[in-house]
Scaffold this motif. Structure first.
Motif, PDB file in Angstrom:
ATOM      1  N   THR A 213       0.828  -1.193   0.000  1.00  0.00           N
ATOM      2  CA  THR A 213       0.000   0.000   0.000  1.00  0.00           C
ATOM      3  C   THR A 213       0.871   1.254   0.000  1.00  0.00           C
ATOM      4  N   LEU A 214       0.237   2.387  -0.192  1.00  0.00           N
ATOM      5  CA  LEU A 214       0.978   3.639  -0.374  1.00  0.00           C
ATOM      6  C   LEU A 214       1.898   4.000   0.795  1.00  0.00           C
ATOM      7  N   ARG A 294      -5.312   3.629   1.455  1.00  0.00           N
ATOM      8  CA  ARG A 294      -5.513   2.176   1.317  1.00  0.00           C
ATOM      9  C   ARG A 294      -5.226   1.671  -0.093  1.00  0.00           C
ATOM     10  N   LEU A 295      -4.918   2.544  -1.009  1.00  0.00           N
ATOM     11  CA  LEU A 295      -4.611   2.098  -2.365  1.00  0.00           C
ATOM     12  C   LEU A 295      -3.320   1.291  -2.382  1.00  0.00           C
ATOM     13  N   SER A 296      -3.263   0.328  -3.280  1.00  0.00           N
ATOM     14  CA  SER A 296      -2.005  -0.382  -3.505  1.00  0.00           C
ATOM     15  C   SER A 296      -1.148   0.427  -4.475  1.00  0.00           C
ATOM     16  N   LEU A 297       0.119   0.076  -4.564  1.00  0.00           N
ATOM     17  CA  LEU A 297       0.998   0.791  -5.494  1.00  0.00           C
ATOM     18  C   LEU A 297       0.574   0.551  -6.941  1.00  0.00           C
ATOM     19  N   ASP A 329       8.725   7.426  -6.844  1.00  0.00           N
ATOM     20  CA  ASP A 329       8.715   6.565  -5.658  1.00  0.00           C
ATOM     21  C   ASP A 329       8.262   5.163  -6.018  1.00  0.00           C
ATOM     22  N   VAL A 330       7.203   5.078  -6.826  1.00  0.00           N
ATOM     23  CA  VAL A 330       6.672   3.774  -7.216  1.00  0.00           C
ATOM     24  C   VAL A 330       7.676   3.035  -8.092  1.00  0.00           C
TER      25      VAL A 330
END
Length: 433
Positions: A213-214, A294-297, A329-330
Motif C-alpha cells: 500500500t501507499l 488504502r490504495l495499492s501501489l 517513488d513507485v
C-alpha cells in the motif's frame, strides 16, 4: 531369421520406440509461452504443437499404440535372438532344461533393460532438456501417424474418454499462468544463470505492487515541503532554495486544507518575467491529485496514468494528509537496486550479524534485507515501527525488544512516540549486556 536381420530389426524397433518416447515427453513438457514465441518467429510447427496440446487425446493414443506394440515386438525379437545364445552358453554349466530356462530369463532381463534405458530414460532426459525444439521436429510425423491410425485411435480414444468421464477427472490441462508460476520461473532462471539476480528482483517487485500500500513508499507527512496560500515571495524563494522540488502542494492555513499545487517551472517563469509570485492568483494553482492511503501501489500507477499526474497527496479516512507519493517513488520500488540501493539510508548493516534500521522502513524491505520469509500479522501494518507496535500491543519504548524470524529487534531511539532507530541482531550472536 539371420543374426544380422535380428540385430537390424531390434535396432530399428529401439529407434522407433525412442522416437515415440521423445514425442510423448516433449509435448507434455513444452511451454506455451516459448511455443508462441517460436510461432511469432515464423515456425508454423509451433502452432501445430499448441493445437495438439489443447486436444492431446489422439496424439497420446498414437504414442501408446506405438510404445506398447514396439515393446511387445521388441521382446519377441530380443528373446528369439538372445535366448538361444545364452542357453547355449549356459549348457556348458547346466543341464539343457535349466539352461534354456535361465537363458530365457537372462534374455528377457537384457531386452527389457535395453528398452528401459535406450527407449525410455535417455530419450525422456533429452526431451526434457529441449522440449520445444524437439516437439516441433516430431509433430508432423506424429500427425501423419495419427491420420494413418485414425480408426484404431478413435476406438481407443472413445474407450479412454469414457473412463475419464466416468471417473470425473479433467480431460484438458489448465494452461493458465499465475503470478506464482511467473515468480517460480524467474527464480529458476536466476538459479540457472539465464536471468540476472537484479532482473529477477525487478519481476518480484512488479508483482509486489499489488500487495504493497501507499504508506510503504510515500514521503511522510512531516517531510513534505509545501506552501501556504498567504506565503510572501521572499518565503517562497527561501523554501525553494532549502527544499528544491518539482512540485509543491499549496494549502490554506495548514497541510490538511489543500487547495492545489504549484510547479517549480511556473515559479521560475514568473521570476524570469518579473511577475510577482502570489498564490492568490488562481492561474498559478493547479488541481492536485488526492488519493486514499488504502490504495495499492499498482492502483496508484493506474491513478497516475488516468489523471496524467506524477505525484499525489495521500489522506487517511479522516481526510488528514499522511504523506506524498510520486511516480518516481513507485518506480524506485519496481527497479530496486537498479536505481539506487533501497537500504542505503533506511537499512544500514553494521557488521555481519546486525543492522540499524529506521522505524519507518517498509516491512517488505526489512524482510528482504534480513531474508525473513514472513512476519506475524503482516497485513496489519506497513513499517517496522508498525510491526513492533503490533507485537508489543503498545507504543514501544527505548530498549524494548521483539524476537522474530531468527532476529532480535531492539528499539534504540524514540522521538515523541516515533520510533527512529531499531537494531536488528541475528539471534545467537548477541553479546550479553
Amino acid at each position: 531369421m539371420s543374426v544380422a536381420q535380428s540385430i537390424s530389426l531390434l535396432a530399428l524397433l529401439i529407434l522407433v520406440s525412442a522416437f515415440f518416447s521423445v514425442a510423448e515427453i516433449t509435448l507434455a513438457a513444452s511451454r506455451r509461452l516459448r511455443l508462441r514465441q517460436m510461432a511469432d518467429e515464423g515456425d508454423p510447427r509451433a502452432i501445430q504443437v499448441i493445437q495438439v496440446q489443447e486436444q492431446p487425446g489422439h496424439y497420446f493414443t498414437v504414442v501408446q499404440i506405438g510404445v506398447n506394440a514396439l515393446a511387445i515386438l521388441g521382446g519377441i525379437v530380443g528373446e528369439g535372438f538372445f535366448s538361444p545364445i545364452f542357453s547355449a552358453w549356459l549348457e556348458y554349466l547346466l543341464e539343457p532344461a535349466p539352461a534354456a530356462t535361465l537363458g530365457f530369463i537372462v534374455s528377457f532381463v537384457l531386452t527389457t533393460s535395453i528398452f528401459i534405458v535406450i527407449t525410455d530414460l535417455v530419450p525422456k532426459q533429452i526431451g526434457m532438456a529441449a522440449p520445444e525444439r524437439l516437439a516441433v521436429r516430431v509433430i508432423r510425423p506424429m500427425l501423419m501417424l495419427s491420420r494413418l491410425l485414425k480408426p484404431l485411435v478413435l476406438v481407443y480414444a472413445w474407450l479412454a474418454n469414457g473412463l475419464i468421464r466416468l471417473s470425473g477427472l479433467p480431460q484438458k490441462r489448465d494452461d493458465s499462468i499465475t503470478p506464482d508460476d511467473i515468480l517460480a520461473m524467474a527464480q529458476a532462471g536466476a538459479q540457472s544463470g539465464s536471468l540476472a539476480a537484479s532482473e529477477q528482483q525487478v519481476i518480484e517487485n512488479i508483482f509486489e505492487l499489488d500487495t504493497r500500500t501507499l504508506p510503504s513508499a510515500m514521503t511522510q507527512r512531516d517531510a513534505i515541503a509545501y506552501f501556504l496560500r498567504d506565503d510572501i515571495e521572499a518565503l517562497v524563494r527561501t523554501r525553494i532554495a532549502d527544499d528544491p522540488y518539482s512540485f509543491y502542494p499549496v494549502c490554506d492555513g495548514d497541510i490538511d486544507h489543500i487547495i492545489g499545487y504549484v510547479r517549480l517551472k511556473d515559479l521560475f517563469q514568473r521570476v524570469l518575467s518579473g511577475t510577482p509570485i502570489s498564490f492568490e492568483d488562481p492561474s498559478l494553482i493547479r488541481k492536485l491529485l488526492v488519493v486514499p492511503d488504502r490504495l495499492s501501489l499498482a492502483e496508484m500507477l493506474a491513478q497516475f496514468r488516468q489523471a496524467g499526474e506524477t505525484f499525489a497527496l495521500i489522506v487517511n479516512e479522516y481526510s488528514l494528509v499522511v504523506g506524498l507519493i510520486t511516480l518516481n517513488d513507485v518506480m524506485s520500488i519496481v527497479m530496486g537496486d537498479l536505481v539506487s540501493p533501497w537500504y542505503e539510508e533506511q537499512i544500514v548493516q553494521r557488521d555481519e550479524n546486525s543492522w540499524l534500521i529506521d522505524g519507518i522502513t517498509p516491512i517488505q524491505d526489512v524482510r528482504r534485507a534480513l531474508n525473513i520469509d514472513s512476519m506475524l500479522h503482516e497485513d496489519e501494518y506497513e513499517t517496522l515501527a508498525g510491526f513492533l507496535m503490533t507485537m508489543l500491543r503498545r507504543v514501544p519504548r527505548r530498549t524494548d525488544r521483539v524476537s522474530w524470524g531468527g532476529y532480535t529487534f531492539e528499539v534504540m531511539d524514540v522521538d515523541s512516540y516515533r520510533i527512529d532507530q531499531v537494531m536488528a541482531t541475528r539471534e545467537g550472536t548477541r553479546k550479553s549486556d
